[in-house]
Design a protein around this motif. Structure first.
Motif, PDB file in Angstrom:
ATOM      1  N   CYS A  29       0.861  -1.222   0.055  1.00  0.00           N
ATOM      2  CA  CYS A  29       0.039   0.012   0.098  1.00  0.00           C
ATOM      3  C   CYS A  29       0.941   1.222   0.045  1.00  0.00           C
ATOM      4  CB  CYS A  29      -1.007   0.247   1.375  1.00  0.00           C
ATOM      5  SG  CYS A  29      -2.178  -1.342   1.124  1.00  0.00           S
ATOM      6  N   GLY A  30       0.594   2.122  -0.874  1.00  0.00           N
ATOM      7  CA  GLY A  30       1.357   3.252  -1.052  1.00  0.00           C
ATOM      8  C   GLY A  30       1.071   4.380  -0.517  1.00  0.00           C
ATOM      9  N   PRO A  31       1.695   5.452  -0.868  1.00  0.00           N
ATOM     10  CA  PRO A  31       0.935   6.923  -0.052  1.00  0.00           C
ATOM     11  C   PRO A  31       0.002   7.611  -0.680  1.00  0.00           C
ATOM     12  CG  PRO A  31       2.990   7.378  -1.483  1.00  0.00           C
ATOM     13  CD  PRO A  31       2.658   5.770  -1.716  1.00  0.00           C
ATOM     14  N   GLY A  40       8.120   8.303   9.571  1.00  0.00           N
ATOM     15  CA  GLY A  40       7.468   7.009  10.010  1.00  0.00           C
ATOM     16  C   GLY A  40       6.786   6.488   8.829  1.00  0.00           C
ATOM     17  N   TYR A  45       8.327   2.217   4.233  1.00  0.00           N
ATOM     18  CA  TYR A  45       8.950   2.040   2.755  1.00  0.00           C
ATOM     19  C   TYR A  45      10.105   1.201   2.769  1.00  0.00           C
ATOM     20  CZ  TYR A  45       4.457   4.220   1.825  1.00  0.00           C
ATOM     21  OH  TYR A  45       2.934   4.285   1.783  1.00  0.00           O
ATOM     22  N   GLY A 237       2.037  -3.642   4.420  1.00  0.00           N
ATOM     23  CA  GLY A 237       1.390  -2.278   4.748  1.00  0.00           C
ATOM     24  C   GLY A 237       1.773  -1.984   6.009  1.00  0.00           C
ATOM     25  N   GLY A 238       1.586  -0.550   6.553  1.00  0.00           N
ATOM     26  CA  GLY A 238       1.729  -0.507   8.146  1.00  0.00           C
ATOM     27  C   GLY A 238       0.788  -1.141   8.870  1.00  0.00           C
ATOM     28  N   ASP A 240      -1.370  -0.390  11.035  1.00  0.00           N
ATOM     29  CA  ASP A 240      -2.482   0.301  11.378  1.00  0.00           C
ATOM     30  C   ASP A 240      -3.258  -0.046  10.144  1.00  0.00           C
ATOM     31  OD1 ASP A 240      -0.881   1.662   9.249  1.00  0.00           O
ATOM     32  OD2 ASP A 240      -2.058   3.401   9.297  1.00  0.00           O
ATOM     33  N   HIS A 241      -2.882  -0.584   8.916  1.00  0.00           N
ATOM     34  CA  HIS A 241      -3.866  -1.189   7.979  1.00  0.00           C
ATOM     35  C   HIS A 241      -4.663  -2.506   8.374  1.00  0.00           C
ATOM     36  CE1 HIS A 241      -2.919   2.003   5.761  1.00  0.00           C
ATOM     37  NE2 HIS A 241      -1.740   1.649   4.684  1.00  0.00           N
ATOM     38  N   PHE A 270       4.980   0.710  13.921  1.00  0.00           N
ATOM     39  CA  PHE A 270       5.008   2.203  13.770  1.00  0.00           C
ATOM     40  C   PHE A 270       6.208   2.708  14.544  1.00  0.00           C
ATOM     41  CE2 PHE A 270       0.878   4.832  13.033  1.00  0.00           C
ATOM     42  CZ  PHE A 270       0.606   3.974  11.859  1.00  0.00           C
ATOM     43  N   MET A 271       6.458   3.940  13.759  1.00  0.00           N
ATOM     44  CA  MET A 271       7.580   4.749  14.488  1.00  0.00           C
ATOM     45  C   MET A 271       6.893   5.852  15.480  1.00  0.00           C
ATOM     46  SD  MET A 271      10.154   7.527  12.574  1.00  0.00           S
ATOM     47  CE  MET A 271      11.468   6.084  12.243  1.00  0.00           C
TER      48      MET A 271
HETATM   49  P1  AMP Z   1      -0.650   7.123   4.094  1.00  0.00           P
HETATM   50  O1  AMP Z   1      -0.073   7.858   3.136  1.00  0.00           O
HETATM   51  O2  AMP Z   1      -1.273   7.769   5.434  1.00  0.00           O
HETATM   52  O3  AMP Z   1      -1.544   5.995   3.820  1.00  0.00           O
HETATM   53  O4  AMP Z   1       0.447   6.197   5.058  1.00  0.00           O
HETATM   54  C1  AMP Z   1       1.446   5.591   4.264  1.00  0.00           C
HETATM   55  C2  AMP Z   1       2.206   4.424   5.102  1.00  0.00           C
HETATM   56  O5  AMP Z   1       2.806   4.838   6.274  1.00  0.00           O
HETATM   57  C3  AMP Z   1       1.024   3.524   5.526  1.00  0.00           C
HETATM   58  O6  AMP Z   1       1.447   2.117   5.244  1.00  0.00           O
HETATM   59  C4  AMP Z   1       0.964   3.468   7.023  1.00  0.00           C
HETATM   60  O7  AMP Z   1       0.641   2.425   7.541  1.00  0.00           O
HETATM   61  C5  AMP Z   1       2.350   4.052   7.130  1.00  0.00           C
HETATM   62  N1  AMP Z   1       2.473   4.763   8.701  1.00  0.00           N
HETATM   63  C6  AMP Z   1       1.697   5.778   8.715  1.00  0.00           C
HETATM   64  N2  AMP Z   1       2.162   6.323  10.130  1.00  0.00           N
HETATM   65  C7  AMP Z   1       3.204   5.747  10.373  1.00  0.00           C
HETATM   66  C8  AMP Z   1       4.372   5.663  11.582  1.00  0.00           C
HETATM   67  N3  AMP Z   1       4.209   6.500  12.540  1.00  0.00           N
HETATM   68  N4  AMP Z   1       5.172   4.753  11.537  1.00  0.00           N
HETATM   69  C9  AMP Z   1       5.209   3.718  10.555  1.00  0.00           C
HETATM   70  N5  AMP Z   1       4.373   3.678   9.452  1.00  0.00           N
HETATM   71  C10 AMP Z   1       3.545   4.642   9.404  1.00  0.00           C
END
Ligand code: AMP
Ligand code: ZN
Length: 462
Positions: A29-31, A40, A45, A237-238, A240-241, A270-271
């Motif tokens: 899953c990208g940005p 983070g 990535y 993915g992170g 949170d997904h 997470f970071m």
């Molecule tokens: P997003 O652009 O918000 O969809 O996030 C892009 C990616 O970064 C996703 O895979 C999230 O899970 C990851 N992500 C968001 N916040 C953090 C964090 N604090 N530490 C590590 N990964 C994160």
């Protein structure tokens, strides 16, 4: 040598078995490109990048796909809140396309600075609306989705396995939780796969349900299967997904295809910053440019990431960044002396070390342990074989060991710091100790330490 990966679905390390011998397909899953990536996001990535590099190291042919979310999903993972892209566009007085183009370029620039290899395919959501609509249409036809006043929703009651990734007890989760005020939905956890657009919504496309735009989850289903096929190896993915985005992806894709689509689900932790959440409010969502401004190089940040295994939380502090810098500097100066050496090391010794390295990376990406193996090796007597072995390891680390030279080891001292040191030298000659101390303070504020020598001084980066 076998590769073990932790599969979130089974909550265990599994031996990786490719669908096609010697090949691996990975979807990440990208940005969402409405802002700069923070460190983070970039840690996630770096994890994806390491995964790809490890498979390549093991002789696999890797096909990696990472989507670019330029449609803009809603502010929360559930279906409420504003559209992030639209909000950024309005705030910056730009079109969503301009926002997406700008931040996509910024994202790839950050990746390049961090040696994150560009995925083989980077599909944009806006270029795959028809593929998404096909999935929506099929899900409606199969009875898995239904229409409401504001969109098309996936009916989770039709998918008995819903919750298998996060192992959530849906009823428990929902009891007490804020129930989504959307009267048209049959179940509060039903999620939008297509939203009907208000006339003034900027991004919208025609469909049989009128003008609208896709839900976020449908994006990844349509694009992953388009580029990797209906059955592929790894989805990342992170962390949170897990509970919403990937849970919903699994429900949609399996309902759509009638079989499972992904063998291994991998998630990076997470970071944290100073032990807490990264948030705009706390102004601790640092970017690569922020690191550079504070005197840290992108490679030093990558080194910091590599020293924490991807399933562990990484607590970022400026002190940890500082010690990563010092440690990386020490590592590269060891490597330089090996590079400059003409001595050789017994091949058996090197082979043994390389085996240890390989075992570490194949054990669910244990890069910190692999880094420990490298450290053990660089402390052996100088030898060019060691430098060459480090270059092989660097195919996984991606820390630019090939660029190490006398020149790269030198610290560049800015002119103003050099001037301060000169003034301090003069002050000392005149025994003006107060002025000398004041100037030392200024030099230190600029990130340098000054060491007095018999005939002058030396500036070192702190
Ligand atoms: P997003 O652009 O918000 O969809 O996030 C892009 C990616 O970064 C996703 O895979 C999230 O899970 C990851 N992500 C968001 N916040 C953090 C964090 N604090 N530490 C590590 N990964 C994160
Ligand atoms: Zn996704």
């Amino acid at each position: 040598m076998e590769i073990k990966l932790y599969n979130t679905l089974s909550r265990s390390k599994e031996v990786f078995k490719p669908i096609k011998e010697g090949k691996v397909g990975v979807y990440s899953c990208g940005p969402t490109v409405y802002n700069y990536a923070h460190i983070g996001n970039l840690r996630t990535y770096v994890f994806t990048d390491i995964l790809k590099r490890i498979f390549t190291f093991n002789g696999y042919k890797v096909k990696s796909v990472m989507n670019i979310t330029d449609v803009g999903h809603l502010l929360s993972d559930a279906d409420d809140g504003d559209d992030k892209m639209v909000k950024a566009a309005a705030e910056q007085n730009k079109t969503p396309e301009q926002i997406a183009e700008f931040y996509t370029a910024a994202f790839f620039k950050d990746c390049q600075r961090l040696n994150i290899l560009r995925p083989d395919v980077t599909p944009k959501a806006t270029e795959h609306i028809q593929e998404m609509l096909k999935v929506v249409r099929d899900l409606v036809a199969k009875g898995y989705a239904y229409e409401t006043d504001d969109g098309i929703y996936f009916d989770i009651s039709k998918f008995p396995d819903y919750g298998k990734l996060s192992r959530a007890n849906l009823e428990e989760q929902l009891a007490g939780a804020r129930v989504n005020v959307n009267l048209g939905k049959r179940h509060p956890a039903d999620f939008a796969i297509w939203k009907k657009a208000e006339p003034n919504h900027i991004m919208q496309w025609p469909s049989e349900w009128g003008m609208g735009y896709p839900g976020w989850h449908i994006e990844c289903t349509a694009m992953s299967t388009k580029y990797l096929g209906e059955y592929f190896d790894i989805h990342t993915g992170g962390i949170d997904h897990v509970p919403i985005h990937h849970e919903n992806e699994i429900a949609q894709v399996e309902a759509w295809l009638g079989h499972k689509a992904v063998n291994y689900w991998m998630h990076s932790e997470f970071m944290l910053v100073d032990g807490g959440k990264m948030s705009k409010r706390l102004k601790n969502t640092y970017t690569v440019d922020d690191l550079i401004e504070k005197g840290f190089s992108p490679m030093e940040f990558r080194y910091l990431c590599l020293n924490v295994q991807y399933r562990q939380k990484l607590n970022f502090t400026w002190e940890s960044m500082e010690s990563a810098k010092t440690s990386f500097k020490r590592l590269t100066s060891h490597l330089l002396s090996h590079k400059q050496s003409q001595n050789r090391t017994d091949k058996k010794v090197i082979d043994e070390i390389m085996k240890e390295f390989h075992e570490a990376i194949n054990d669910d990406l244990n890069v910190p342990m692999a880094m420990g193996v490298l450290w053990k090796m660089v402390k052996l007597p100088s030898s060019k074989d060691i430098y060459e072995a480090a270059l092989v390891m660097d195919r996984v680390f991606g820390l630019d060991f090939d660029k190490i030279s006398e020149e790269s080891q030198k610290v560049e001292v800015p002119d103003f710091v050099e001037k301060l040191a000169q003034q301090r030298f003069e002050a000392r000659k005149q025994k003006n100790w107060a002025e000398s101390d004041r100037l030392r303070g200024e030099i230190e504020n600029a990130g340098f330490a000054v060491k007095d020598k018999a005939d002058g001084y030396e500036l070192v980066k702190k």
